[in-house]
Design a protein around this motif. Structure first.
Motif, PDB file in Angstrom:
ATOM      1  N   UNK A  46      51.006  22.694  19.085  1.00 45.61           N
ATOM      2  CA  UNK A  46      51.330  23.106  20.445  1.00 45.61           C
ATOM      3  C   UNK A  46      52.687  22.558  20.875  1.00 45.61           C
ATOM      4  N   UNK A  47      52.936  21.253  20.624  1.00 44.10           N
ATOM      5  CA  UNK A  47      54.220  20.647  20.972  1.00 44.10           C
ATOM      6  C   UNK A  47      55.343  21.224  20.126  1.00 44.10           C
ATOM      7  N   UNK A  48      55.063  21.563  18.869  1.00 40.45           N
ATOM      8  CA  UNK A  48      56.090  22.135  17.994  1.00 40.45           C
ATOM      9  C   UNK A  48      56.557  23.487  18.516  1.00 40.45           C
ATOM     10  N   UNK A  49      55.634  24.328  18.953  1.00 39.46           N
ATOM     11  CA  UNK A  49      56.012  25.622  19.515  1.00 39.46           C
ATOM     12  C   UNK A  49      56.864  25.447  20.776  1.00 39.46           C
ATOM     13  N   UNK A  50      56.510  24.466  21.592  1.00 43.52           N
ATOM     14  CA  UNK A  50      57.280  24.212  22.807  1.00 43.52           C
ATOM     15  C   UNK A  50      58.693  23.761  22.474  1.00 43.52           C
ATOM     16  N   UNK A  51      58.821  22.879  21.462  1.00 39.63           N
ATOM     17  CA  UNK A  51      60.141  22.394  21.077  1.00 39.63           C
ATOM     18  C   UNK A  51      61.005  23.518  20.534  1.00 39.63           C
ATOM     19  N   UNK A  52      60.415  24.415  19.734  1.00 39.15           N
ATOM     20  CA  UNK A  52      61.166  25.536  19.166  1.00 39.15           C
ATOM     21  C   UNK A  52      61.668  26.484  20.266  1.00 39.15           C
ATOM     22  N   UNK A  53      60.936  26.594  21.343  1.00 39.75           N
ATOM     23  CA  UNK A  53      61.341  27.481  22.438  1.00 39.75           C
ATOM     24  C   UNK A  53      62.428  26.856  23.316  1.00 39.75           C
ATOM     25  N   UNK A  54      62.695  25.551  23.137  1.00 39.95           N
ATOM     26  CA  UNK A  54      63.746  24.890  23.909  1.00 39.95           C
ATOM     27  C   UNK A  54      63.383  24.669  25.357  1.00 39.95           C
ATOM     28  N   UNK A  55      62.180  24.147  25.605  1.00 36.25           N
ATOM     29  CA  UNK A  55      61.745  23.921  26.985  1.00 36.25           C
ATOM     30  C   UNK A  55      62.528  22.767  27.607  1.00 36.25           C
ATOM     31  N   UNK A  56      62.498  22.688  28.947  1.00 41.45           N
ATOM     32  CA  UNK A  56      63.240  21.651  29.673  1.00 41.45           C
ATOM     33  C   UNK A  56      62.402  20.407  29.954  1.00 41.45           C
ATOM     34  N   UNK A  57      61.131  20.433  29.615  1.00 40.59           N
ATOM     35  CA  UNK A  57      60.262  19.291  29.823  1.00 40.59           C
ATOM     36  C   UNK A  57      58.926  19.543  29.169  1.00 40.59           C
ATOM     37  N   UNK A  58      58.251  18.467  28.796  1.00 40.50           N
ATOM     38  CA  UNK A  58      56.990  18.641  28.073  1.00 40.50           C
ATOM     39  C   UNK A  58      56.043  17.503  28.434  1.00 40.50           C
ATOM     40  N   UNK A  59      54.755  17.829  28.611  1.00 44.78           N
ATOM     41  CA  UNK A  59      53.738  16.820  28.899  1.00 44.78           C
ATOM     42  C   UNK A  59      52.394  17.325  28.395  1.00 44.78           C
ATOM     43  N   UNK A  60      51.547  16.394  28.010  1.00 50.42           N
ATOM     44  CA  UNK A  60      50.199  16.785  27.587  1.00 50.42           C
ATOM     45  C   UNK A  60      49.396  17.181  28.814  1.00 50.42           C
ATOM     46  N   UNK A  61      48.733  18.313  28.695  1.00 50.35           N
ATOM     47  CA  UNK A  61      48.034  18.854  29.842  1.00 50.35           C
ATOM     48  C   UNK A  61      46.845  18.002  30.248  1.00 50.35           C
ATOM     49  N   UNK A  62      46.328  17.192  29.316  1.00 48.01           N
ATOM     50  CA  UNK A  62      45.190  16.337  29.655  1.00 48.01           C
ATOM     51  C   UNK A  62      45.629  15.002  30.254  1.00 48.01           C
ATOM     52  N   UNK A  63      46.957  14.762  30.315  1.00 46.48           N
ATOM     53  CA  UNK A  63      47.489  13.546  30.932  1.00 46.48           C
ATOM     54  C   UNK A  63      47.945  13.896  32.359  1.00 46.48           C
ATOM     55  N   UNK A  64      47.002  13.855  33.287  1.00 47.09           N
ATOM     56  CA  UNK A  64      47.273  14.324  34.654  1.00 47.09           C
ATOM     57  C   UNK A  64      48.422  13.572  35.310  1.00 47.09           C
ATOM     58  N   UNK A  65      48.485  12.250  35.091  1.00 50.04           N
ATOM     59  CA  UNK A  65      49.535  11.463  35.731  1.00 50.04           C
ATOM     60  C   UNK A  65      50.920  11.890  35.254  1.00 50.04           C
ATOM     61  N   UNK A  66      51.070  12.102  33.933  1.00 57.12           N
ATOM     62  CA  UNK A  66      52.367  12.511  33.394  1.00 57.12           C
ATOM     63  C   UNK A  66      52.739  13.912  33.872  1.00 57.12           C
ATOM     64  N   UNK A  67      51.755  14.819  33.907  1.00 58.70           N
ATOM     65  CA  UNK A  67      52.015  16.180  34.385  1.00 58.70           C
ATOM     66  C   UNK A  67      52.492  16.142  35.835  1.00 58.70           C
TER      67      UNK A  67
ATOM     68  N   UNK B 296      58.828  24.303  31.800  1.00 61.56           N
ATOM     69  CA  UNK B 296      58.059  23.118  31.411  1.00 61.56           C
ATOM     70  C   UNK B 296      56.881  23.570  30.559  1.00 61.56           C
ATOM     71  N   UNK B 297      56.638  22.836  29.477  1.00 64.82           N
ATOM     72  CA  UNK B 297      55.497  23.136  28.603  1.00 64.82           C
ATOM     73  C   UNK B 297      54.407  22.094  28.816  1.00 64.82           C
ATOM     74  N   UNK B 298      53.184  22.571  29.060  1.00 59.07           N
ATOM     75  CA  UNK B 298      52.010  21.705  29.159  1.00 59.07           C
ATOM     76  C   UNK B 298      51.217  21.916  27.882  1.00 59.07           C
ATOM     77  N   UNK B 299      51.311  20.963  26.958  1.00 55.18           N
ATOM     78  CA  UNK B 299      50.818  21.164  25.589  1.00 55.18           C
ATOM     79  C   UNK B 299      49.448  20.535  25.396  1.00 55.18           C
ATOM     80  N   UNK B 300      48.756  21.033  24.371  1.00 62.34           N
ATOM     81  CA  UNK B 300      47.451  20.485  23.984  1.00 62.34           C
ATOM     82  C   UNK B 300      47.659  19.279  23.069  1.00 62.34           C
ATOM     83  N   UNK B 301      46.585  18.526  22.785  1.00 60.88           N
ATOM     84  CA  UNK B 301      46.722  17.368  21.887  1.00 60.88           C
ATOM     85  C   UNK B 301      47.151  17.764  20.479  1.00 60.88           C
ATOM     86  N   UNK B 302      46.878  19.005  20.027  1.00 58.13           N
ATOM     87  CA  UNK B 302      47.250  19.421  18.682  1.00 58.13           C
ATOM     88  C   UNK B 302      48.761  19.443  18.545  1.00 58.13           C
TER      89      UNK B 302
END
Length: 684
Positions: A93-114, A84-90
């Motif tokens: 950050x999400x692009x690097x996570x997508x390129x790595x083929x993660x199984x899930x992604x959420x913004x680290x500042x969105x506590x409820x989603x995390x 799971x990737x916990x990405x920054x608002x930039x």
């Protein structure tokens, strides 16, 4: 008791330790273990030393170089681990996570989603493991079922559209085929033909496709591979084989009644005798006793004696499992030296042998018990090149004019046999439930006997271990005294002399002797005494108001001869119902020293819940009859669960008495009871 969730391990990757603390609060699951890594080396080290179930990486400028190597390492494991990737608002950050083929992604500042994402992944992991465990159980059941088929003495085969698709070894042997390859594809009509003109097997096979099966066995003629025939009964039933619906058939050959009297006699011997030792088997022994009870009644005294070698497990380890039959045969040979044919010598179970004797004089039973002990004492066996020295324990139960059933008498004899083993073996114990059942002994005679035993130190301290089925380190020892005169092999149980002591006013004296012996035992400061988590000391209700005994107990605690925090004082639940105020005062006095309390001999129908509301209890111990009633009374299990529920509400643990029956152990565990009293008790 519901199963606890399995502990999962989650790897958290970041160069800032505060992320770990934030995720600990977010996950808030006591059954999730978090591991933290801040460098690639730390990741590799954790993956080598821990089994990781889920990984989460906080993606930002400081960790972007770790995400792709981490993803590769996780995919390379034997069981790939989700990332799971916990990405920054930039957006980078999400692009690097997508390129790595993660199984899930959420913004680290969105506590409820995390929190939702992590909880979803954790629950998914648990669901997968539950499914895998269920599949493994199904596979295990399937393997065991196949093993039963392969080893069954019944001739069983499976048919699909009338053709053989499986046959077990007994079926192949029945029809004279060496392997299933010789039979595969044969129609059942090639092997069986109808013996009844009204029964057409071809029509019967056609009805199978409509789900119509005969309700009763059908008489048929079977054909061996060599062309010979035999008469048989065949049963049909629906089944599944390798996922496909099919028909199971079971073929039983029918034999004509033998006219040969010798053959009939041999068949009867096989039915009633143990094949290994030639002694009567359990069923024949019990059936004979029941017939004698009906014919003779109890005008005469009847004795049942049970015999077994001491330290059976140690002997088994010494000679090896393969020599078990030799051990049984040589034990039976020694047993026969002391037994007579008229005593119905029998092999009751694997290592327990039995005799029954009708008595003119009750002392005959004691003499026979001594003879059995002496026959085994110090004898040398020769098994597989080894020569162990053996002794035996004998349990004796006598049924007189008091009404006993055969099952009760056998149960009493077995309790006495186990008691002889607990007190060191090489002796016999006579079961004596109370003074009313042991001849003509009066209260006055008992008083003289007990005072003599107290004056001559004839009591022995016995510890009965209580262990936890879920915790190997837990050990609680219950202590009791047994009356065993120095010049006698006989051991008298507390159930015999305790009621007599109460009638004679000597209960407190026996309690005082028990306390002194416990103090003496603990003074030895051995590894065994230190290993116990607690010592359960059963006292009589008369001790509640015995000021001298209370002072003796209190002084032993103050002098640290007894550890108050390890001491548990127990009273019979039935005895203290009418002594609640005295009990409350007693508990209040000793609770200040850390002493805990227990209610003993609790039955299923007792209102122990009301008692626990009035006093603080740490344990309740069930009466021995509870495990017996589990298999006899319909509502016993419900009553047991209710009792355990009441105990849990009062923060009280339940102790079960000793049982050899694994089914009863499973029932106790399912009811929430894990504390069980063991069998191998130790004498001081």
């Amino acid at each position: 008791m519901p199963a606890l969730p399995e502990v999962l391990t989650v790897l958290i990757v970041d160069d800032d330790i505060s992320t770990l603390r934030e995720l600990e609060e977010t996950i808030d699951d006591a059954h999730v273990n978090l591991q933290f890594a801040d460098t690639s080396n730390a990741i590799s080290r954790i993956l080598e030393t821990h089994s990781i179930d889920l990984a989460a990486i906080s993606v930002h400028e400081g960790t972007v170089g770790m995400i792709e190597p981490l993803a590769r390492q996780l995919r390379a494991l034997n069981s790939p681990v989700p990332l799971i990737a916990l990405v920054c608002p930039e957006p980078q950050s999400a692009a690097h996570a997508a390129m790595a083929g993660v199984d899930g992604c959420a913004r680290i500042d969105d506590t409820r989603t995390v929190k939702r994402l992590l909880a979803s992944q954790i629950q998914q992991m648990r669901n997968v493991r539950t499914q895998v465990e269920a599949l493994n159980q199904v596979s295990d059941i399937h393997e065991r079922y196949n093993l039963l088929l392969e080893t069954s003495s019944e001739a069983i085969a499976y048919l699909h559209q009338g053709l053989h698709i499986y046959a077990n070894p007994s079926y192949l042997e029945q029809f004279g085929y060496l392997s299933f390859d010789d039979l595969e594809g044969y129609s059942i009509l090639d092997l069986l033909s109808s013996t009844d003109d009204q029964q057409d097997l071809k029509s019967l096979l056609k009805s199978f496709s409509k789900g119509l099966l005969p309700n009763a066995p059908i008489a048929v003629t079977g054909s061996h591979a060599d062309g010979s025939t035999f008469n048989a009964l065949v049963e049909f039933s629906p089944a599944h084989y390798e996922g496909e619906s099919c028909i199971q058939i079971m073929v039983r050959e029918q034999f004509e009644a033998a006219d040969n009297a010798e053959l009939q006699q041999e068949l009867e011997k096989l039915r009633t005798h143990d094949l290994l030792t030639g002694l009567l088997n359990r069923q024949a022994f019990v059936n004979t006793l029941k017939q004698e009870f009906e014919q003779t009644g109890l005008d005469s005294d009847l004795a049942v004696l049970l015999v077994s070698l001491d330290d059976q497990s140690g002997l088994q380890q010494s000679i090896g499992t393969s020599a078990t039959d030799q051990l049984v045969v040589q034990t039976a040979a020694l047993f026969n030296q002391a037994a007579e044919r008229s005593m119905l010598p029998a092999r009751l179970s694997d290592h327990v042998f039995a005799l029954r004797v009708w008595l003119d004089d009750r002392e005959q039973a004691a003499e026979l018990a001594k003879r059995l002990v002496e026959t085994f004492s110090g004898k040398i066996l020769q098994i597989e090149g080894k020569s162990p020295t053996v002794t035996a324990s004998v349990g004796l139960a006598v049924g007189g004019k008091q009404v006993f059933t055969v099952d009760e008498l056998l149960g009493y004899a077995d309790q006495a046999r186990q008691e002889a083993m607990r007190t060191g073996g090489n002796s016999y114990v006579r079961y004596r439930p109370s003074t009313d059942h042991i001849g003509d002994d009066t209260d006055e005679q008992w008083a003289e006997r007990l005072r003599h035993a107290l004056n001559n130190s004839e009591f022995r301290l016995v510890s009965l271990p209580v262990t936890d089925m879920e915790d190997d380190d837990f050990l609680l020892n219950e202590v009791e005294i047994r009356l065993r005169a120095e010049d006698s092999d006989e051991v008298i149980l507390p159930s015999a002399f305790r009621p007599a002591a109460a009638a004679c006013g000597l209960s407190s004296e026996l309690d005082r002797d028990l306390i002194n012996r416990l103090v003496q035992l603990l003074a030895e400061d051995t590894a065994e005494t230190n290993a116990a988590n607690g010592w359960l000391l059963p006292l009589s209700v008369s001790s509640l108001s015995d000021s001298s005994l209370i002072k003796l107990l209190e002084s032993a605690i103050l002098a640290k001869r007894l550890n108050g925090r390890k001491l548990i004082i127990g009273f019979s639940e039935a005895d203290v119902r009418e002594q609640m105020l005295e009990l409350q005062r007693f508990i209040s006095r000793f609770a200040t020293y850390g002493v805990r309390f227990a209610l003993l001999d609790v039955r299923l129908n007792s209102r122990v819940g009301l008692t626990m509301k009035n006093i603080e209890t740490s344990y309740i111990k069930l009466d021995q009859q509870v495990t017996v009633s589990l298999n006899k009374e319909k509502n016993a299990r419900d009553l047991l669960k209710q009792l355990v529920h009441e105990a849990n509400e009062n923060n009280t643990y339940v102790i079960a008495p000793h049982t050899d029956n694994t089914t009863d152990l499973a029932t106790l565990w399912q009811a929430g009871i894990t504390l069980v009293q063991g069998q191998f008790d130790q004498e001081e």
